[in-house]
Write an enzyme that holds these catalytic residues in place. Structure first.
Site, PDB file in Angstrom:
ATOM      1  N   LYS A  22      37.978  42.177  50.409  1.00  0.00           N
ATOM      2  CA  LYS A  22      37.420  43.619  50.024  1.00  0.00           C
ATOM      3  C   LYS A  22      36.269  43.329  49.158  1.00  0.00           C
ATOM      4  O   LYS A  22      35.437  44.132  49.327  1.00  0.00           O
ATOM      5  CB  LYS A  22      38.700  43.872  49.130  1.00  0.00           C
ATOM      6  CG  LYS A  22      38.390  45.297  48.322  1.00  0.00           C
ATOM      7  CD  LYS A  22      39.425  45.829  47.536  1.00  0.00           C
ATOM      8  CE  LYS A  22      39.480  45.237  46.076  1.00  0.00           C
ATOM      9  NZ  LYS A  22      38.346  45.625  45.315  1.00  0.00           N
ATOM     10  N   ASN A  23      36.420  42.369  48.249  1.00  0.00           N
ATOM     11  CA  ASN A  23      35.115  42.351  47.406  1.00  0.00           C
ATOM     12  C   ASN A  23      33.790  41.988  48.076  1.00  0.00           C
ATOM     13  O   ASN A  23      32.747  41.893  47.513  1.00  0.00           O
ATOM     14  CB  ASN A  23      35.591  41.403  46.357  1.00  0.00           C
ATOM     15  CG  ASN A  23      36.280  42.338  45.181  1.00  0.00           C
ATOM     16  OD1 ASN A  23      36.637  43.559  45.627  1.00  0.00           O
ATOM     17  ND2 ASN A  23      36.727  41.527  44.164  1.00  0.00           N
ATOM     18  N   CYS A 117      38.345  51.817  32.676  1.00  0.00           N
ATOM     19  CA  CYS A 117      39.558  51.847  33.755  1.00  0.00           C
ATOM     20  C   CYS A 117      40.692  51.234  32.848  1.00  0.00           C
ATOM     21  O   CYS A 117      40.666  50.651  32.055  1.00  0.00           O
ATOM     22  CB  CYS A 117      39.380  51.457  34.876  1.00  0.00           C
ATOM     23  SG  CYS A 117      38.928  49.730  34.980  1.00  0.00           S
ATOM     24  N   ARG A 122      34.461  48.263  30.958  1.00  0.00           N
ATOM     25  CA  ARG A 122      33.519  48.138  32.227  1.00  0.00           C
ATOM     26  C   ARG A 122      32.500  48.629  32.296  1.00  0.00           C
ATOM     27  O   ARG A 122      32.047  49.453  33.034  1.00  0.00           O
ATOM     28  CB  ARG A 122      34.532  48.271  33.557  1.00  0.00           C
ATOM     29  CG  ARG A 122      35.883  47.432  33.624  1.00  0.00           C
ATOM     30  CD  ARG A 122      36.674  47.438  34.904  1.00  0.00           C
ATOM     31  NE  ARG A 122      36.021  46.646  35.837  1.00  0.00           N
ATOM     32  CZ  ARG A 122      36.521  46.542  37.013  1.00  0.00           C
ATOM     33  NH1 ARG A 122      37.577  47.168  37.169  1.00  0.00           N
ATOM     34  NH2 ARG A 122      35.906  45.988  37.770  1.00  0.00           N
ATOM     35  N   ASP A 305      41.273  38.079  38.936  1.00  0.00           N
ATOM     36  CA  ASP A 305      42.186  38.887  39.863  1.00  0.00           C
ATOM     37  C   ASP A 305      43.400  38.242  40.241  1.00  0.00           C
ATOM     38  O   ASP A 305      44.172  38.924  41.036  1.00  0.00           O
ATOM     39  CB  ASP A 305      41.307  39.223  41.055  1.00  0.00           C
ATOM     40  CG  ASP A 305      40.245  40.203  41.090  1.00  0.00           C
ATOM     41  OD1 ASP A 305      40.417  40.991  39.732  1.00  0.00           O
ATOM     42  OD2 ASP A 305      39.314  40.445  41.678  1.00  0.00           O
ATOM     43  N   ILE A 327      38.081  37.310  30.915  1.00  0.00           N
ATOM     44  CA  ILE A 327      37.149  38.278  31.509  1.00  0.00           C
ATOM     45  C   ILE A 327      37.116  39.822  30.970  1.00  0.00           C
ATOM     46  O   ILE A 327      36.315  40.458  30.661  1.00  0.00           O
ATOM     47  CB  ILE A 327      37.118  38.117  32.970  1.00  0.00           C
ATOM     48  CG1 ILE A 327      37.174  36.715  33.540  1.00  0.00           C
ATOM     49  CG2 ILE A 327      36.126  38.931  33.574  1.00  0.00           C
ATOM     50  CD1 ILE A 327      35.821  35.939  33.248  1.00  0.00           C
ATOM     51  N   ARG A 397      44.551  49.896  47.767  1.00  0.00           N
ATOM     52  CA  ARG A 397      43.078  50.011  47.538  1.00  0.00           C
ATOM     53  C   ARG A 397      42.606  48.492  48.041  1.00  0.00           C
ATOM     54  O   ARG A 397      41.480  48.508  48.415  1.00  0.00           O
ATOM     55  CB  ARG A 397      42.672  50.220  46.010  1.00  0.00           C
ATOM     56  CG  ARG A 397      42.900  51.426  45.637  1.00  0.00           C
ATOM     57  CD  ARG A 397      42.441  51.464  44.213  1.00  0.00           C
ATOM     58  NE  ARG A 397      41.286  50.706  44.121  1.00  0.00           N
ATOM     59  CZ  ARG A 397      40.645  50.087  42.873  1.00  0.00           C
ATOM     60  NH1 ARG A 397      41.539  50.128  41.804  1.00  0.00           N
ATOM     61  NH2 ARG A 397      39.600  49.217  43.038  1.00  0.00           N
TER      62      ARG A 397
HETATM   63  C1  UD1 Z   1      34.171  42.125  40.140  1.00  0.00           C
HETATM   64  C2  UD1 Z   1      35.176  42.184  41.480  1.00  0.00           C
HETATM   65  C3  UD1 Z   1      36.749  42.496  40.388  1.00  0.00           C
HETATM   66  C4  UD1 Z   1      36.921  41.260  39.593  1.00  0.00           C
HETATM   67  C5  UD1 Z   1      35.635  41.202  38.644  1.00  0.00           C
HETATM   68  C6  UD1 Z   1      35.554  39.803  37.891  1.00  0.00           C
HETATM   69  C7  UD1 Z   1      34.158  43.673  43.037  1.00  0.00           C
HETATM   70  C8  UD1 Z   1      34.073  44.750  43.909  1.00  0.00           C
HETATM   71  N1  UD1 Z   1      34.940  43.334  41.871  1.00  0.00           N
HETATM   72  O1  UD1 Z   1      34.389  43.409  39.376  1.00  0.00           O
HETATM   73  O2  UD1 Z   1      37.669  42.544  41.574  1.00  0.00           O
HETATM   74  O3  UD1 Z   1      37.830  41.490  38.826  1.00  0.00           O
HETATM   75  O4  UD1 Z   1      34.333  41.161  39.270  1.00  0.00           O
HETATM   76  O5  UD1 Z   1      35.700  38.761  38.498  1.00  0.00           O
HETATM   77  O6  UD1 Z   1      33.721  42.526  43.259  1.00  0.00           O
HETATM   78  N2  UD1 Z   1      30.169  43.596  32.058  1.00  0.00           N
HETATM   79  C9  UD1 Z   1      29.296  44.055  31.168  1.00  0.00           C
HETATM   80  N3  UD1 Z   1      28.347  44.803  31.414  1.00  0.00           N
HETATM   81  C10 UD1 Z   1      28.111  45.058  32.966  1.00  0.00           C
HETATM   82  C11 UD1 Z   1      28.658  44.503  33.879  1.00  0.00           C
HETATM   83  C12 UD1 Z   1      29.996  43.597  33.384  1.00  0.00           C
HETATM   84  O7  UD1 Z   1      29.801  43.931  30.004  1.00  0.00           O
HETATM   85  O8  UD1 Z   1      26.793  45.703  33.046  1.00  0.00           O
HETATM   86  C13 UD1 Z   1      31.504  42.886  31.721  1.00  0.00           C
HETATM   87  C14 UD1 Z   1      32.615  43.410  32.307  1.00  0.00           C
HETATM   88  O9  UD1 Z   1      33.222  44.440  31.449  1.00  0.00           O
HETATM   89  C15 UD1 Z   1      33.795  42.164  32.154  1.00  0.00           C
HETATM   90  C16 UD1 Z   1      32.587  41.072  32.738  1.00  0.00           C
HETATM   91  O10 UD1 Z   1      31.478  41.523  32.570  1.00  0.00           O
HETATM   92  O11 UD1 Z   1      34.113  41.833  31.129  1.00  0.00           O
HETATM   93  C17 UD1 Z   1      32.813  40.711  34.239  1.00  0.00           C
HETATM   94  O12 UD1 Z   1      32.721  41.862  34.958  1.00  0.00           O
HETATM   95  P1  UD1 Z   1      31.898  41.832  36.404  1.00  0.00           P
HETATM   96  O13 UD1 Z   1      31.747  40.493  37.072  1.00  0.00           O
HETATM   97  O14 UD1 Z   1      31.066  43.118  36.373  1.00  0.00           O
HETATM   98  O15 UD1 Z   1      33.142  42.838  37.103  1.00  0.00           O
HETATM   99  P2  UD1 Z   1      32.953  43.673  38.609  1.00  0.00           P
HETATM  100  O16 UD1 Z   1      31.604  43.421  39.184  1.00  0.00           O
HETATM  101  O17 UD1 Z   1      32.909  45.143  38.146  1.00  0.00           O
END
Ligand code: UD1
Length: 417
Positions: A22-23, A117, A122, A305, A327, A397
């Site tokens: 999915k990702n 969420c 996030r 995950d 995380i 999902r």
């Molecule tokens: C992706 C995955 C999700 C997985 C996550 C962590 C997809 C579609 N989803 O989510 O399944 O759980 O990686 O492996 O690939 N953060 C910030 N600022 C930002 C972006 C992120 O502070 O602009 C923080 C987040 O709050 C979190 C951490 O960074 O604490 C990691 O998040 P991130 O890797 O961005 O998760 P996603 O990409 O949303």
């Protein structure tokens, strides 16, 4: 709203086929916006997040046609809208992945801010900062982030924190920027590597994906391609745990063991027997499970995950395990539901302390997010009596036909419409 009913106690035995990741599918679909030519994606998982992305791409003006065999033709010949609206972004945060491609291709993008969420705040500040460094003018107003740029220009971007979709968004944006972009402290997840491979097939010049430093030489335009999505490592890990917790014997095919290093190692520490081969794995329980601590980390560490499913496993392991979530700040919603089934868990900030082994008894439980739902399914497989899982839409999902796959290897599980 659908519910799942599981009667626990059966050993899982047989063969399970893993779907595409999915990702990987979500960024790959977003990447089709970068070209006016047709893109064919193979091995797409038929899960609701993929269907939500199809809706989003259609709203932006692309055609998306699914074929019988898990492949789809995506064609963004013209971009007709620049907006990812709130009602789509609120159901799927990964909608933010269209921000980079839209901006790079057309010079404009307007995407609803995702907000928090169930698993934490996030934010997308790192996506926004990166786009600004690439020369975009970005403002947030009325709950939307609006970005514009004549043409993005390559630069060095150092991420404060590792972000998977942030890395993907900026990598996509940089493919069409003028000059060279270097992403430092980039995410190393296999899904980032898969996206880079697809973009290179489209004519991009990306090096270093899969390492913390990714270099992108911008090009004027990209072409179409046919790309096969990698296997879903989280679905694979979920079935490894389902096999281990039921003391079963599962063969897992169409998977990629190389993407599950830390998960395999951790499960072996708990006593599960795991063999790996090319594209396949076998998991067998050996009667007993032992507690083992885990800390979630970015890849190649133990995936966040997989944390919820691992917690379900630890309720059946002898001893005390400490599960640290490094995380996301609020990703223990499944713990209270597991406790209602008889688990002994204490939450202390970012740590969950699980004491096992405790018998679980079937109960009505509520799924709070995607992976939390998977953890309740796993608990239900060994619980005494029937477990009824509400809000199964979270599971739909990200897991393709999970109840059919589990039933085919011996689980007593059905969906109540
Ligand atoms: C992706 C995955 C999700 C997985 C996550 C962590 C997809 C579609 N989803 O989510 O399944 O759980 O990686 O492996 O690939 N953060 C910030 N600022 C930002 C972006 C992120 O502070 O602009 C923080 C987040 O709050 C979190 C951490 O960074 O604490 C990691 O998040 P991130 O890797 O961005 O998760 P996603 O990409 O949303």
């Amino acid at each position: 709203m659908d519910k799942l009913r599981i009667k626990g106690g059966n050993r899982l035995q047989g063969q399970v086929r893993i779907s595409g990741a999915k990702n990987s599918a979500l960024p790959a679909m977003a990447a089709s916006l970068l070209t006016s030519q047709e893109v064919i994606l193979q091995n797409l998982p038929l899960v609701n997040d993929v269907f939500t992305t199809r809706r989003l791409l259609r709203e932006l003006g692309a055609t998306v046609e699914f074929e019988q065999d898990h492949s789809a033709r995506l064609h963004a010949q013209k971009i007709l809208s620049h907006e990812a609206p709130y009602d789509l972004v609120k159901t799927m945060r990964a909608s933010v992945l269209v921000l980079g491609p839209l901006l790079a291709r057309t010079g404009r993008a307007r995407v609803s801010l995702p907000g928090g969420c169930a698993i934490g705040a996030r934010p997308i500040n790192l996506h926004i900062n990166g786009l600004q460094k690439l020369g975009a003018i970005v403002r947030t107003a009325h709950g939307y982030v609006e970005a514009s740029a004549e043409r993005l220009s390559g630069t060095d971007i150092l991420f404060d924190k590792v972000t998977v979709t942030g890395t993907e968004n900026l990598m996509m944006a940089a493919t069409l920027a003028e000059g060279k972009t270097v992403l430092q402290n980039a995410a190393c997840e296999p899904e980032v590597g898969d996206l880079a491979e697809m973009l290179n097939e489209m004519g991009a010049h990306i090096k270093g994906a899969g390492t913390p430093e990714i270099t992108i030489e911008g090009v004027r335009e990209l072409n179409g391609t046919t790309h096969r999505i990698i296997p879903d490592r989280i679905e694979t890990g979920t079935f490894l745990i389902a096999g281990a917790i039921t003391n079963g014997d599962l063969e897992i095919v169409d998977s990629e063991p190389a993407h599950l290093g830390s998960i395999i190692q951790k499960l072996r520490d708990t006593g599960a027997q795991i063999e790996t081969g090319a594209g396949r794995m076998r998991v067998r329980g050996n009667g007993d499970l032992w507690a083992a601590d885990v800390v979630t980390k970015e890849y190649p560490g133990f995936a966040t995950d997989m944390q919820a499913q691992y917690m379900a496993l630890m309720t059946q392991a002898v001893g005390t395990s400490v599960i640290t979530e490094d995380i996301f700040e609020n990703r223990f919603m499944h713990a209270s539901e597991l406790m209602r089934m008889g688990a002994v868990i204490r939450i202390d900030g970012a740590r969950a302390i699980v004491t096992g082994k405790t018998p679980l008894s079937g109960a009505t439980v509520i799924a709070s997010d995607l992976r939390a739902s998977a953890s309740l399914v796993i608990a239900g497989l060994v619980a005494d009596g029937a477990t009824l899982i509400d809000r199964v839409y979270h599971l739909d999902r990200g897991y393709e036909k999970i109840e059919e796959k589990l039933r085919s290897v011996g689980a007593q599980i059905d969906r109540l419409k």
